[in-house]
Design a protein around this motif. Structure first.
Motif, short mmCIF file in Angstrom:
data_model
loop_
_atom_site.label_atom_id
_atom_site.label_comp_id
_atom_site.label_asym_id
_atom_site.label_seq_id
_atom_site.Cartn_x
_atom_site.Cartn_y
_atom_site.Cartn_z
N LEU A 1 18.69 15.46 63.10
CA LEU A 1 19.74 14.52 63.49
C LEU A 1 20.86 14.63 62.47
CD1 LEU A 1 20.54 12.22 65.43
CD2 LEU A 1 19.47 10.64 63.82
N SER A 2 22.10 14.75 62.95
CA SER A 2 23.22 14.89 62.01
C SER A 2 24.47 14.20 62.54
CB SER A 2 23.52 16.38 61.76
OG SER A 2 23.89 17.03 62.95
N ALA A 3 25.34 13.87 61.61
CA ALA A 3 26.67 13.35 61.92
C ALA A 3 27.65 14.51 61.82
CB ALA A 3 27.05 12.25 60.92
N ALA A 4 28.65 14.51 62.68
CA ALA A 4 29.58 15.64 62.72
C ALA A 4 31.03 15.17 62.61
CB ALA A 4 29.39 16.43 64.01
N LEU A 5 31.81 15.94 61.88
CA LEU A 5 33.24 15.69 61.74
C LEU A 5 33.98 16.80 62.48
CD1 LEU A 5 35.53 14.09 60.44
CD2 LEU A 5 35.33 15.58 58.45
N PRO A 6 34.54 16.50 63.65
CA PRO A 6 35.26 17.53 64.42
C PRO A 6 36.44 18.09 63.63
CG PRO A 6 34.84 15.60 65.77
CD PRO A 6 34.51 15.22 64.35
N MET A 7 36.65 19.40 63.79
CA MET A 7 37.71 20.09 63.06
C MET A 7 38.55 20.91 64.04
SD MET A 7 35.30 21.40 59.96
CE MET A 7 36.65 22.01 58.99
N GLY A 8 39.74 21.29 63.62
CA GLY A 8 40.60 22.14 64.44
C GLY A 8 40.98 21.47 65.75
#
Length: 166
Positions: free
Chosen positions: A27-34
Motif C-alpha cells: 500500500l502506498s501514497a502517490a504524488l502525481p508528476m508531470g
C-alpha cells in the motif's frame, strides 16, 4: 491483450518448478508528476505480486494492483473552476527483484495498465522501477516511480509505501 496473457502463462509455467516463492501486498501514497500532476492531486496504490526465486539474489514473477488518483480543481480566470475526474488504473505485468544486499532490493514491474476510470481512459504501457528497504523479514519500505505511457502523454507518479510478505 492476448500477448499479455500468453506472457503471463509462460512465466507461470517457466517458474513452476522453482521451490522458493513469496506472495506480497503493498500500500502506498502517490504524488502525481508531470502531465498527471496537472489534473490530479494525490493517489493511492494497492499492489500485489507473486515471486519465484531464480537464485539467492534474483526473483521474478507476476504483479497486479489498483491505482487510484484523485482529480484536482483548477481556477481558470474568466471561466471559473474546472474539476478534473478521478483516474483509476489496473496494472498487470511481470515483476523482477534483485537483492543488492540483505536490506536493499532493486525492482522493476513492467506490463500494461488497464484504464478503469474515467470513460475514455484507455490505459497504456506500465513501468515501475523501485527500491525497497527491509525493516523486518516480512516488511519493506518501498519508493517507486510509477509511469503509464498513454496516447498523447504519460501518467507518472512518485510513490512511497510499505510492502508486506503474506
Amino acid at each position: 491483450m492476448k500477448k499479455l496473457f500468453l506472457c503471463a502463462a509462460l512465466a507461470v509455467c517457466s517458474f513452476a518448478s522453482v521451490n522458493a516463492q513469496s506472495f506480497n501486498g503493498g500500500l502506498s501514497a502517490a504524488l502525481p508528476m508531470g502531465d498527471a500532476g496537472d489534473i490530479s492531486s494525490f493517489g493511492v496504490n494497492l499492489d500485489v505480486n507473486y515471486l519465484w526465486e531464480v537464485s539467492e539474489e534474483f526473483n521474478v514473477g507476476l504483479a497486479a494492483g489498483y491505482h487510484h488518483y484523485f482529480g484536482s480543481e483548477e481556477e481558470i480566470p474568466f471561466f471559473g473552476t474546472v474539476e478534473y475526474d478521478d483516474f483509476g488504473f489496473l496494472p498487470i505485468g511481470g515483476a523482477a527483484r534483485f537483492s543488492a544486499s540483505e536490506k536493499f532490493i532493486i525492482g522493476l514491474d513492467l506490463g500494461y495498465a488497464i484504464g478503469i476510470s474515467p470513460d475514455g481512459n484507455d490505459g497504456g504501457f506500465y513501468y515501475a522501477p523501485k527500491v525497497q528497504y527491509a525493516i523486518t523479514e516480512s516488511l519493506d519500505i518501498v519508493i517507486a516511480y510509477k509511469g503509464i505511457s498513454r496516447d498523447g502523454g504519460s501518467f507518472d507518479a512518485l510513490s512511497l509505501g510499505v510492502e508486506f510478505g503474506l
